[in-house]
Write a protein that holds these residues in place. Structure first.
Motif, PDB file in Angstrom:
ATOM      1  N   TYR A   1      -1.536   7.251 -12.127  1.00 35.14           N
ATOM      2  CA  TYR A   1      -1.209   8.677 -12.114  1.00 35.14           C
ATOM      3  C   TYR A   1      -2.470   9.525 -12.266  1.00 35.14           C
ATOM      4  CZ  TYR A   1       0.832  13.119 -13.617  1.00 35.14           C
ATOM      5  OH  TYR A   1       1.167  14.444 -13.736  1.00 35.14           O
ATOM      6  N   GLU A  10       1.372  11.527  -6.742  1.00 40.83           N
ATOM      7  CA  GLU A  10       1.720  11.208  -8.130  1.00 40.83           C
ATOM      8  C   GLU A  10       3.144  10.692  -8.271  1.00 40.83           C
ATOM      9  OE1 GLU A  10      -0.973  14.522 -10.537  1.00 40.83           O
ATOM     10  OE2 GLU A  10       0.991  15.106  -9.724  1.00 40.83           O
ATOM     11  N   SER A  13       3.957   6.919  -9.470  1.00 43.15           N
ATOM     12  CA  SER A  13       3.699   6.703 -10.896  1.00 43.15           C
ATOM     13  C   SER A  13       4.779   7.352 -11.752  1.00 43.15           C
ATOM     14  CB  SER A  13       2.320   7.252 -11.264  1.00 43.15           C
ATOM     15  OG  SER A  13       1.303   6.618 -10.521  1.00 43.15           O
ATOM     16  N   LEU A  14       5.204   8.542 -11.376  1.00 46.74           N
ATOM     17  CA  LEU A  14       6.240   9.229 -12.147  1.00 46.74           C
ATOM     18  C   LEU A  14       7.560   8.481 -12.093  1.00 46.74           C
ATOM     19  CD1 LEU A  14       5.407  12.920 -11.139  1.00 46.74           C
ATOM     20  CD2 LEU A  14       5.205  11.932 -13.425  1.00 46.74           C
ATOM     21  N   ARG A  40       7.515  17.953  -7.106  1.00 43.56           N
ATOM     22  CA  ARG A  40       6.510  17.587  -6.111  1.00 43.56           C
ATOM     23  C   ARG A  40       7.115  17.288  -4.739  1.00 43.56           C
ATOM     24  NH1 ARG A  40       4.873  16.898 -11.002  1.00 43.56           N
ATOM     25  NH2 ARG A  40       2.665  16.774 -11.600  1.00 43.56           N
TER      26      ARG A  40
END
Length: 416
Positions: A1, A10, A13-14, A40
């Motif tokens: 991340y 990202e 990873s989230l 996002r």
């Protein structure tokens, strides 16, 4: 991340974080991670559905507890993972209780948070949210949820009413101070001479709060300390706002004309953090100044606070922004002086800033750049300015028939 660019890169990873938090039974944090994912990629229906499914599975959860110990009474506000129901057919107080019960506890909804007021300072209170507390989108609290709310003690605080900066000369020299968690005060009285008031008003206006850091530097830059002392405050209660009357020293009357600044700091060993000190400007005078500005110039009248009578023989100085004296005059029997229009038309550093009044050892000042006192909202606004000509017009009677001749009378006058 941390190693990828911000935005869409990202998301993987989230999603790993959200899955890990789900397995750790941390649904509030899981929802927060999924919210960051949807932020996002707002157009991805699959991700939006994953967030909605996580919310449905978890129900309505408390995301954050925000305490407000300096409110009176102290309160805590609860932020939720989804908004509580915005409809008006339910009361938040029916769904939240304190253990043990607290008399006078108030539970209110403020937009999308629920605030609980009346919590005791310096103690931890158990708040229980009952299962079924309604939220938006059909969500609700799935099971009884107990929260431990730790309410800290209030920070030490000292406050003066800066609007009451005029102390009538001859009256008992006392001021009122409000304190919280302060048992004694360390006091300092600083005199600012009349020639330095114009410099002081570049950073402060009469009636406004005077920052403590500015007051601390006055004795070195624009004034001098004329008295230092200490005041013990009796009858104070922990975490409660207390008001005390402080007697002022004789130096307030004997140290000469000028503006006095009373600086107060905790004197009981309380940690003197930034903002815990307070400063009160004091103008001890019997001279009340009123000024009128118009096309004819500036008119200034001085009356006594003690008897409201005009003060003859008072010297009036018109001060510019650069601290120059633009003009001086002495009041007559009516307490009035007038300054020519040209004197108030100056710009920049030559613009009129204040009026100073001197009567022996008595001194007063009036800031000409503060807002004027407007009586329009009290039904005493007066007539509009008529301009170069003023007309009074009347008719010979009130009712006329069609075709009759109307007789009109008029009185016209000019400024002379």
């Amino acid at each position: 991340y941390m190693l990828v660019p911000g935005g869409a890169p990202e998301i993987p990873s989230l999603l790993v974080m959200a899955e890990a938090l789900r397995r750790l039974d941390q649904p509030a944090w899981q929802i927060q991670a999924l919210e960051a994912v949807v932020e996002r990629a707002p157009d991805d229906a699959r991700l939006r559905e994953a967030l909605a499914q996580a919310r449905r599975a978890a129900g309505l959860l408390v995301r954050r507890i925000r305490t407000e110990p300096d409110a009176e009474p102290a309160r805590a506000c609860l932020d939720f993972t989804s908004a509580p129901a915005r409809r008006t057919d339910w009361q938040p107080g029916d769904w939240i209780r304190a253990d043990p019960p607290i008399p006078g506890l108030a539970v209110t909804r403020e937009r999308d948070v629920i605030c609980v007021a009346g919590l005791p300072w310096g103690a931890t209170t158990r708040l229980t949210l009952r299962a079924g507390l309604p939220g938006e989108d059909g969500l609700r609290v799935n099971r009884d949820t107990t929260l431990a709310v730790a309410m800290p003690n209030r920070a030490a605080n000292i406050a003066f009413d800066n609007r009451a900066f005029i102390l009538p000369r001859g009256a008992d020299p006392r001021v009122t101070v409000a304190t919280v968690n302060v048992g004694a005060l360390a006091l300092r009285l600083v005199r600012v001479t009349e020639r330095n008031i114009a410099t002081l008003t570049r950073d402060w206006r009469p009636g406004e709060q005077l920052e403590s850091y500015l007051a601390e530097n006055l004795s070195e830059e624009m004034g001098r300390v004329v008295w230092e002392g200490r005041a013990e405050l009796s009858g104070t209660q922990p975490n409660r706002l207390s008001r005390s009357a402080l007697p002022l020293p004789a130096e307030l009357r004997t140290a000469g004309p000028g503006l006095y600044i009373l600086v107060a700091r905790p004197g009981d060993g309380t940690r003197d953090r930034y903002g815990s000190a307070a400063a009160l400007p004091i103008l001890a005078t019997d001279l009340g100044i009123t000024a009128w500005r118009g096309t004819g110039g500036l008119a200034v009248q001085v009356r006594g606070f003690s008897d409201a009578r005009p003060r003859a023989g008072t010297r009036i100085a018109l001060i510019a922004r650069n601290n120059d004296i633009l003009a001086e005059a002495t009041t007559g029997e009516d307490g009035l002086v007038r300054f020519a229009p040209a004197l108030i038309r100056g710009a920049g550093n030559l613009a009129p800033l204040a009026v100073h009044a001197f009567a022996g050892e008595d001194f007063a000042t009036l800031d000409l750049e503060t807002a004027a006192f407007d009586l329009a909202d009290r039904g005493a606004e007066g007539r509009p300015h008529p301009g170069p000509l003023d007309a009074f017009v009347w008719l010979d009677r009130g009712i006329y028939r069609p075709g009759e001749t109307v007789q009109v009378g008029a009185l016209l006058r000019d400024a002379g």
